[in-house]
Design an enzyme around this catalytic site. Structure first.
Site, PDB file in Angstrom:
ATOM      1  N   ASP A 164     -10.621  25.263  13.780  1.00 37.28           N
ATOM      2  CA  ASP A 164     -10.447  25.979  12.512  1.00 37.28           C
ATOM      3  C   ASP A 164     -11.743  26.655  12.076  1.00 37.28           C
ATOM      4  OD1 ASP A 164      -9.397  26.972  10.157  1.00 37.28           O
ATOM      5  OD2 ASP A 164      -9.452  25.079   9.077  1.00 37.28           O
TER       6      ASP A 164
ATOM      7  N   MET B  78       4.391  23.671  -9.139  1.00 38.14           N
ATOM      8  CA  MET B  78       4.913  22.618  -8.259  1.00 38.14           C
ATOM      9  C   MET B  78       6.101  23.206  -7.485  1.00 38.14           C
ATOM     10  SD  MET B  78       5.475  19.683  -6.926  1.00 38.14           S
ATOM     11  CE  MET B  78       6.926  19.214  -5.989  1.00 38.14           C
TER      12      MET B  78
HETATM   13  C1  HEC Z   1       1.193  24.078  -3.926  1.00 39.61           C
HETATM   14  C2  HEC Z   1       0.842  22.845  -4.518  1.00 39.61           C
HETATM   15  C3  HEC Z   1       1.801  21.689  -4.508  1.00 39.61           C
HETATM   16  C4  HEC Z   1       2.479  21.132  -3.448  1.00 39.61           C
HETATM   17  C5  HEC Z   1       2.451  21.572  -1.999  1.00 39.61           C
HETATM   18  C6  HEC Z   1       3.195  20.017  -3.991  1.00 39.61           C
HETATM   19  N1  HEC Z   1       2.965  19.900  -5.325  1.00 39.61           N
HETATM   20 FE1  HEC Z   1       3.739  18.501  -6.568  1.00 39.61          FE
HETATM   21  N2  HEC Z   1       2.790  19.358  -8.137  1.00 39.61           N
HETATM   22  C7  HEC Z   1       1.975  20.454  -8.074  1.00 39.61           C
HETATM   23  C8  HEC Z   1       1.495  20.777  -9.390  1.00 39.61           C
HETATM   24  C9  HEC Z   1       0.540  21.920  -9.724  1.00 39.61           C
HETATM   25  C10 HEC Z   1       2.053  19.843 -10.260  1.00 39.61           C
HETATM   26  C11 HEC Z   1       1.857  19.751 -11.751  1.00 39.61           C
HETATM   27  C12 HEC Z   1       2.772  20.706 -12.472  1.00 39.61           C
HETATM   28  C13 HEC Z   1       2.616  20.554 -13.962  1.00 39.61           C
HETATM   29  O1  HEC Z   1       1.527  20.794 -14.469  1.00 39.61           O
HETATM   30  O2  HEC Z   1       3.593  20.135 -14.602  1.00 39.61           O
HETATM   31  C14 HEC Z   1       2.867  18.965  -9.439  1.00 39.61           C
HETATM   32  C15 HEC Z   1       3.597  17.907  -9.939  1.00 39.61           C
HETATM   33  C16 HEC Z   1       4.331  17.012  -9.178  1.00 39.61           C
HETATM   34  C17 HEC Z   1       5.037  15.889  -9.683  1.00 39.61           C
HETATM   35  C18 HEC Z   1       5.123  15.465 -11.131  1.00 39.61           C
HETATM   36  C19 HEC Z   1       4.061  14.493 -11.461  1.00 39.61           C
HETATM   37  C20 HEC Z   1       4.058  14.088 -12.927  1.00 39.61           C
HETATM   38  O3  HEC Z   1       3.622  12.971 -13.227  1.00 39.61           O
HETATM   39  O4  HEC Z   1       4.472  14.897 -13.754  1.00 39.61           O
HETATM   40  C21 HEC Z   1       5.603  15.249  -8.625  1.00 39.61           C
HETATM   41  C22 HEC Z   1       6.428  13.994  -8.626  1.00 39.61           C
HETATM   42  C23 HEC Z   1       5.246  16.021  -7.446  1.00 39.61           C
HETATM   43  N3  HEC Z   1       4.480  17.074  -7.815  1.00 39.61           N
HETATM   44  C24 HEC Z   1       5.623  15.690  -6.144  1.00 39.61           C
HETATM   45  C25 HEC Z   1       5.346  16.465  -5.035  1.00 39.61           C
HETATM   46  C26 HEC Z   1       5.808  16.146  -3.719  1.00 39.61           C
HETATM   47  C27 HEC Z   1       6.608  14.932  -3.357  1.00 39.61           C
HETATM   48  C28 HEC Z   1       5.369  17.129  -2.905  1.00 39.61           C
HETATM   49  C29 HEC Z   1       5.636  17.285  -1.427  1.00 39.61           C
HETATM   50  C30 HEC Z   1       7.005  17.214  -1.015  1.00 39.61           C
HETATM   51  C31 HEC Z   1       4.616  18.050  -3.716  1.00 39.61           C
HETATM   52  N4  HEC Z   1       4.620  17.609  -4.999  1.00 39.61           N
HETATM   53  C32 HEC Z   1       3.988  19.198  -3.220  1.00 39.61           C
HETATM   54  C33 HEC Z   1       1.627  21.159  -6.944  1.00 39.61           C
HETATM   55  C34 HEC Z   1       2.116  20.906  -5.672  1.00 39.61           C
END
Ligand code: HEC
Length: 687
Positions: free
Chosen positions: A316, A660
């Site tokens: 990479d 998310m």
């Molecule tokens: C591109 C970035 C990204 C990826 C990839 C991602 N997430 Fe997230 N996730 C976020 C962000 C940003 C938030 C917060 C959103 C907000 O501010 O409400 C979040 C929030 C969450 C939350 C809520 C947490 C809470 O306490 O409110 C969960 C559960 C979660 N993600 C699960 C997952 C899972 C499981 C995966 C993989 C399958 C995943 N995420 C992949 C960016 C990502």
């Protein structure tokens, strides 16, 4: 005449001589411009991140204070603004463009390209934008979903928009560059999907495509009908197997430099994709033009020369790091050179007339190569560098010795100020390339073994190094915290500014490295600093926020600073002499506390199967479920405690507008595997 003065005069002479050559570039982008504006990512065409302004200098920097701050409603602040006629243009988060009065911080207009709504699976790559471009009253920005957009700088109205990509997972995070009424853009994604890198130049007025250059060859015998076709004919001979099925890589996701002296544009090309050569390139070959500097005619896009830093890259080690142009005296003769510190750990001085290597030395700890052979320009690899199926600890890591945060170059000191990382990582190939069955849109695509692990806080260290390109040695260095500090800016006032992961912005003496001034920003300083002047007053401005982008994907090495993606603000802070402003009240850093969650029955078989599935989430929520800043730490979240809540967030995408992504394709069982894995990590279990 002292050596220092000789340096200045050669540089000024070069700038003056450059003016009448070939095109008539706008004077604001030339090295001899006065520094009132910061009109492109690296300020001028030279990409030296240097301002000649000297109102703020060694003697008075102690008196630098906060003039104003502006809170930003965005997710990612790995970005820096442009300044034109006292107005700042800032693209942050998913390419939300702001125009801001540079004197007062008043928001003049805002444009949201609504990238999240259309990005789909491409949102999973995370990132967000790092910068934008300006040309004759227009502002240009790329988006996560691959559009290039031109806005009216006066009011933020849309002038044109072009879709520059056509594969899900290919995204734009880097700033476009402009020259000769053309705007050029590349893209990223070679770590996630089968893609061929390319750059495209568009007409700044109409958005019409002018030319496109593919960086790696497609299927033999198939032409693209682009200017790259003739170069691809011979580049193809440097590939083996059926690389085109896997893309090849070479994504131009960050650095490009226009050279008005040769009317060429240099592209810093990306790593291989996938990294595993057994899959991509089973019978060897250099794989042109990955991990290279590629010089193209700016008007036609025609191939001019290339220099490949890392032939047949499997680490990479992309070359997408800034290429800084200068004219320096070597053995008594002025030479037109570029300074380039790609990820592979060497600092290169390259003759930009013909792409010939002048010198290359190690900038940090490097063990994949002994040296660079100055005759052939090729690295002398160590015997263990091409790791096998057992893990080998290789320096530097895939993060590189020098990642995207830009270096700066002061023509006054003759030094290049490079933010560097000293960190190894274990690399191992899959036992059998036939096992290659990646989860797309995840780092699993690269075809290496991966596991369940945090990146501990002491996994690597970082430095700001003041590098002398003539002696190829550091004149001075300071240790910096963690591994994700901002790019640097050198100034005519004899200073070097750099923002740090621990929340401090520093000004160092450019000659000695003495720490002359620092300021606590109450959250990490993430953007490269820039400077401009308005009504005779010099300003310095930086973007701040939780650690984000790739460093935000790291575990404890980033999490140790306590910046939480939900709690901590994103801001633009602007400084001037004598100001006494204060950063608004901000929560203290906190280290998130995992919930034990005894109410949930843990199924360790499901959890173990979740190790691989976690690749989907790791980029944002961190390796081993230790979040580095991109997204909340899921060990501390109550949502994974119930299937219903988890399913709503992950499969139905109820938080998509907050960044998310939605994973609509996941089965109940896959969701359960991930959920149990998260809960197991919250209880401190290892796999
Ligand atoms: C591109 C970035 C990204 C990826 C990839 C991602 N997430 Fe997230 N996730 C976020 C962000 C940003 C938030 C917060 C959103 C907000 O501010 O409400 C979040 C929030 C969450 C939350 C809520 C947490 C809470 O306490 O409110 C969960 C559960 C979660 N993600 C699960 C997952 C899972 C499981 C995966 C993989 C399958 C995943 N995420 C992949 C960016 C990502």
């Amino acid at each position: 005449m002292t050596k220092r003065l000789a340096f200045i005069s050669t540089w000024m002479l070069a700038a003056v001589v450059a003016l009448p050559v070939v095109a008539q570039p706008e004077s604001m982008f030339m090295d001899n411009s006065d520094g009132a504006d910061w009109p492109s990512y690296g300020r001028t065409y030279a990409e030296d991140h240097y301002t000649p302004l000297e109102q703020i200098n060694k003697a008075n920097v102690a008196d630098l204070g906060l003039a104003w701050s502006l809170d930003l409603d965005v997710g990612n602040t790995n970005t820096s603004p442009l300044a034109v006629d006292g107005v700042l243009y800032l693209a942050a988060g998913y390419s939300i463009v702001h125009a801001i009065d540079g004197k007062t911080g008043e928001l003049l207009w805002k444009y949201d390209p609504k990238a999240i709504a259309v990005a789909g699976k491409t949102l999973r790559a995370g990132w967000g934008i790092r910068g934008l471009a300006y040309w004759e009253g227009k502002v240009f920005v790329g988006t996560q979903d691959g559009r290039l957009i031109a806005l009216d700088a006066k009011n933020g109205e849309l002038i044109w928009s072009q879709q520059t990509t056509d594969i899900a997972g290919v995204f734009i995070s880097g700033p476009p560059r402009v020259f000769n009424d053309k705007v050029i853009i590349g893209n990223g994604g070679a770590d996630f999907v089968a893609m061929r890198g390319y750059v495209t130049a568009y007409n700044t007025d109409t958005g019409a495509k002018e030319w496109r250059f593919y960086i790696v060859p497609g299927k033999p015998g198939e032409k693209d009908g682009e200017v790259s076709d003739s170069a691809m004919e011979w580049a193809e001979d440097t590939w083996s197997g059926e690389w085109w099925k896997y893309g090849g890589g070479g994504a131009a996701w960050n650095a490009m430099t226009y050279d008005p002296e040769f009317n060429r544009v240099y592209i810093g090309t990306g790593n291989s994709g996938p990294y595993n050569e057994d899959i991509r390139n089973p019978d060897g070959g250099d794989n042109l033009f990955i991990a290279s500097v590629l010089a193209l005619d700016a008007d036609t896009g025609e191939y001019a020369w290339h220099y490949q830093n890392t032939p047949n890259d499997i680490w990479d080690y992309n070359s997408a790091q800034d290429m800084t142009l200068a004219t320096i005296n070597i053995d008594g003769k002025p030479r037109k050179v570029m300074f380039h510190a790609p990820k592979n750990g060497f600092f290169y001085v390259i003759d930009r007339e013909n792409g010939k290597l002048i010198s290359a030395e190690k900038l940090g700890t490097v063990n994949w190569a002994e040296s660079i052979d100055l005759e052939t320009g090729r690295p002398v690899e160590t015997p263990f560098a091409r790791y096998g199926t057992e893990p080998v600890l290789i320096w530097p890591s895939f993060q590189g010795t020098h990642f995207w945060p830009p270096q700066s170059y002061s023509p006054k000191t003759g030094l290049v100020y490079v933010p560097i990382i000293d960190m190894p990582v274990p690399f191992a190939r899959l036992d059998d390339p036939k096992d290659y069955d990646p989860i797309l849109f995840t780092p699993d695509f690269v075809g290496l073994k991966s596991g369940d692990g945090d990146v501990p806080a002491d996994a690597g260290v970082s430095y700001l190094k003041a590098w002398d390109p003539l002696t190829q040695k550091a004149k001075w260095q300071v240790k910096t915290p963690g591994i994700s500090n901002s790019g640097t800016m050198a100034t005519g006032g004899g200073l070097v500014f750099q923002g740090l992961a621990d929340g401090y912005l520093h000004a160092y003496d450019a000659d000695s490295g003495a720490d002359l001034w620092s300021y606590y920003a109450k959250v990490a300083v993430t953007g490269p600093p820039v400077s401009y002047s308005a009504d005779g007053v010099q300003y310095v401005t930086v973007a701040t926020g939780p650690l984000n982008g790739a460093p935000g994907a790291f575990g404890s090495i980033s999490a140790q600073f306590g910046w939480d993606s939900r709690i901590h603000p994103r801001r633009l802070l602007t400084f001037k002499l004598g100001a006494k402003g204060e950063v608004p009240a901000t929560p203290e850093p906190i280290v998130s506390k995992a919930l034990f969650g005894e109410e949930m029955n843990l199924d360790m078989k499901l959890a173990a199967a979740g190790v691989k599935q976690w690749a989907r989430c790791q980029l944002c929520h961190g390796p081993g479920v230790v979040a580095g800043g991109n997204a909340p730490d899921l060990r501390a979240s109550a949502i994974p405690l119930t299937f219903a809540g988890f399913e709503q967030v992950v499969r139905q995408g109820v938080l998509e507008q907050k960044g998310m992504p939605k994973f609509a394709e996941l089965t109940d069982q896959e969701l359960e595997q991930i959920r149990h894995y998260i809960r197991a990590k919250a209880r401190g279990l290892q796999f």
